[in-house]
Scaffold this motif. Structure first.
Motif, short mmCIF file in Angstrom:
data_model
loop_
_atom_site.label_atom_id
_atom_site.label_comp_id
_atom_site.label_asym_id
_atom_site.label_seq_id
_atom_site.Cartn_x
_atom_site.Cartn_y
_atom_site.Cartn_z
N THR A 7 0.83 -1.21 0.00
CA THR A 7 0.00 0.00 0.00
C THR A 7 0.86 1.26 0.00
OG1 THR A 7 -1.68 -1.21 1.21
CG2 THR A 7 -1.89 1.17 1.21
N ARG A 10 1.95 1.81 -3.45
CA ARG A 10 0.85 2.36 -4.24
C ARG A 10 0.64 3.83 -3.91
NH1 ARG A 10 -3.84 -0.81 -2.51
NH2 ARG A 10 -5.03 0.31 -4.05
N ARG A 11 0.80 4.17 -2.62
CA ARG A 11 0.64 5.56 -2.20
C ARG A 11 1.67 6.46 -2.90
NH1 ARG A 11 3.30 9.51 -0.38
NH2 ARG A 11 3.73 10.10 1.74
N TRP A 14 0.42 6.97 -6.33
CA TRP A 14 -0.72 7.91 -6.34
C TRP A 14 -0.22 9.34 -6.27
CZ3 TRP A 14 -3.52 5.08 -1.73
CH2 TRP A 14 -4.15 3.93 -2.20
#
Lengths: 324, 286
Positions: A7, A10-11, A14
């Motif tokens: 995550t 992914r952050r 993003w």
């Protein structure tokens, strides 16, 4: 724990949209350049001279010129175009990586979001390693995929160009060495990542350490040390170490040491290392090449320095709040 | 019941400036504690120490752990809302919820979604598109899903209008708070929170000047509203604070027998806002 780490990766993707936007822009540029070739260059009449063992003849069309070439020369041109495309993508993504790492720990303090990120049950080590992983794993993967797609785009569009002008559509595909290029690209990316690892650690450290303008500190400190070392001829060897880790050092690696453009950073024993040479073409890494690379003391020193700076960055983030 | 947070001799220096100076306090479950003080009093520094964000001296236990060492683990039990600026502007609501669900093992996404369904916030909104009030609601929606036993709020309603402020505290008390949980709020606007507090800690210049349950304030402090004629005699009883109001004077006394004040005028328990001013002004005058 693994879920949290993924995550965090992914952050990063993003937040840092340039990691997606720039490869897409580069692909768009490749598309436009190939369309331009299709519409303008392929139909233009230029005069080329072809020399063979038995004759010398003139051709007035780019496609004709290519089609009449010897197969080995066609292969060199096609593979050369692909490798050049890859080098351009690689160089641009290295610049993206440079700014990404410099901003990665400084940015969260600058915009005060560090208070939010630290409110998550995630350790500083995991956070910093996720940012390092973007540079070590994700950006090389992005470079590989973007290069692959760009080259596929080139091949597909230029094959259509040949087909459209009544040439054999498979002409290009017969000469391209997809496996060789892929292996070559993977090996260079691995070499490059390991070679630049201390630089990545240094940039992360500057990002965690500097209260403002990490880019100035990241560039200025090595520059001052090189200046002192070379001006006073201290002979510490520091200047060479720094210069080797600059982009030109890696450029010489990508060109292959036979080019003699610059000192090849790993080539301590003057043995040939894998690379692309305009005469010899692609030479894939052998087991000896890989061993030679891995047995180079400079590689391991770099890894140790990279780990050291990354450790410092983790330690610094522990006590950083929103006060910059 | 055991304290969730226990501080003894907590001290923090920034260079030569002492931001927090040997403070002691406990925070127990079922309490809503206001850590109040003027700007620069040491409130945020205390919170940062609790959250393991800064180095400090002294003893500090949060859920029995050392926040300097176990910050990441502590964040399973503590939820933290600083003022609205700390949420990343670029993040989308659905990404934020995804992030919370992936990093908090016991995160209940349904609770957050249920809360958000009552707001104008959609999952496709980016934080930068939200007003300050909506950002606070989003923060609160996250808090609802976390199951944290302790909620730490640092000036949570800064810059919000009164409607959002009231709604924020109403939702907090009705939907988050229970006897197993505690809330620690820092603010310099005590009137905002005085209705919900069970305990008050007033901090000024890094030192705690008041630390007691709200119900004990009446036992320790008394407010006298008296006429100017009686004011001179009342002053002889050494009020800790005095203010003039038209023809009257309002004085606050500490540890005094209220029977001695009755003859001078109307005696009552002081409002928190007046007590806060008294505590701060008293130390200013030192």
């Amino acid at each position: 724990m693994m879920t949290s780490f993924i995550t965090l990766l992914r952050r990063e993707l993003w937040e840092h949209t340039s990691l997606k936007a720039i490869p897409l822009t580069l692909l768009a540029f490749v598309l436009l350049a190939n369309l331009a070739f299709f519409f303008f260059v392929s139909t233009s009449n230029f005069t080329f001279t072809i020399n063979t063992d038995t004759e010398t003849r003139q051709v007035v069309n780019t496609l004709d010129y290519f089609a009449q070439m010897e197969a080995s020369k066609q292969a060199i041109i096609i593979n050369g175009i692909m490798i050049t495309t890859g080098m351009i993508i690689n160089s641009i993504m290295l610049i993206v990586m440079f700014f990404y790492l410099l901003d990665s720990l400084y940015g969260e303090r600058k915009d005060r979001t560090i208070l939010f990120w630290k409110s998550l049950p995630v350790t500083n080590r995991m956070t910093v390693l996720s940012k390092l992983s973007i540079a070590v794993f994700i950006i090389p993967v992005i470079i590989f995929i973007t290069t692959g797609l760009a080259n596929l785009l080139i091949m597909a569009l230029q094959s259509y160009t040949f087909y459209h002008h009544q040439y054999e559509a498979g002409l290009l595909w017969q000469q391209v060495d997809i496996t060789g290029l892929s292996m070559f690209s993977i090996f260079l990316l691995l070499q490059q990542t390991i070679w630049y690892f201390p630089v990545m650690g240094w940039l992360l450290f500057c990002s965690a350490w500097c209260r403002k303008s990490p880019i100035v500190v990241a560039v200025l400190i090595p520059a001052i040390l090189v200046f002192i070392d070379s001006s006073f001829m201290l002979g510490t060897g520091f200047s060479e170490i720094i210069v080797e880790r600059l982009p030109l050092g890696i450029m010489s690696m990508q060109m292959g040491n036979e080019s003699n453009l610059m000192t090849y950073p790993y080539n301590l024993s003057s043995q040939q290392l894998p690379g692309f040479n305009m005469v010899a073409g692609i030479r894939l890494p052998s087991v000896e090449d890989i061993l030679q690379f891995l047995m180079n003391i400079k590689v391991w020193m770099g890894i140790i320095i990279g780990i050291f700076f990354t450790g410092l960055a983790i330690s610094l983030r522990r006590w950083r709040d929103d006060s910059l | 019941m055991n304290a969730l947070i226990s501080a003894r001799g907590l001290t923090k220096n920034y260079g030569r400036f002492r931001a927090v100076d040997h403070i002691d306090f406990d925070i127990r479950p079922g309490r809503v504690v206001g850590l109040v003080g003027p700007n620069g009093a040491g409130k945020s520094t205390t919170l940062k120490a609790i959250l393991g964000l800064i180095k400090y001296r002294g003893s500090l236990e949060v859920f029995g752990r050392n926040p300097r060492v176990d910050r990441a683990d502590l964040m399973h039990d503590i939820s933290y809302i600083s003022d609205v600026a700390s949420l990343p502007d670029w993040i989308r609501v659905d990404q934020l919820l995804d992030l919370m669900e992936s990093t908090h093992p016991s995160y209940d996404l349904r609770k957050s979604l249920n809360f958000l369904a009552r707001t104008d916030i959609s999952k496709s909104h980016r934080v930068k598109q939200l007003s300050k009030g909506m950002k606070t609601q989003l923060h609160l929606a996250i808090v609802m899903g976390i199951h944290a036993r302790m909620l730490v709020l640092d000036e949570p309603t800064l810059g919000l209008d009164i409607i959002y402020r009231t709604e924020f505290y109403d939702q907090l008390m009705n939907e988050y708070f229970n006897e197993q949980r505690a809330i620690l709020i820092t603010t310099h606007q005590i009137e905002e929170v005085e209705q919900i507090l069970t305990d008050i800690i007033v901090i000024n210049k890094g030192k705690i000047v008041i630390n007691m349950p709200i119900e004990d304030i009446g036992k320790h402090y008394a407010q006298l509203k008296t006429t100017k004629d009686h004011a001179e005699q009342a002053r002889k009883l050494h009020p800790v604070f005095e203010k003039d109001m038209l023809d009257e004077a309002v004085m606050i006394f500490e540890n005094i027998d209220t029977e001695r004040l009755i003859e001078f005028g109307e005696v009552s328990t002081p409002h928190l806002a007046d007590l806060f001013v008294a505590a701060v002004k008293g130390t200013h005058d030192d």
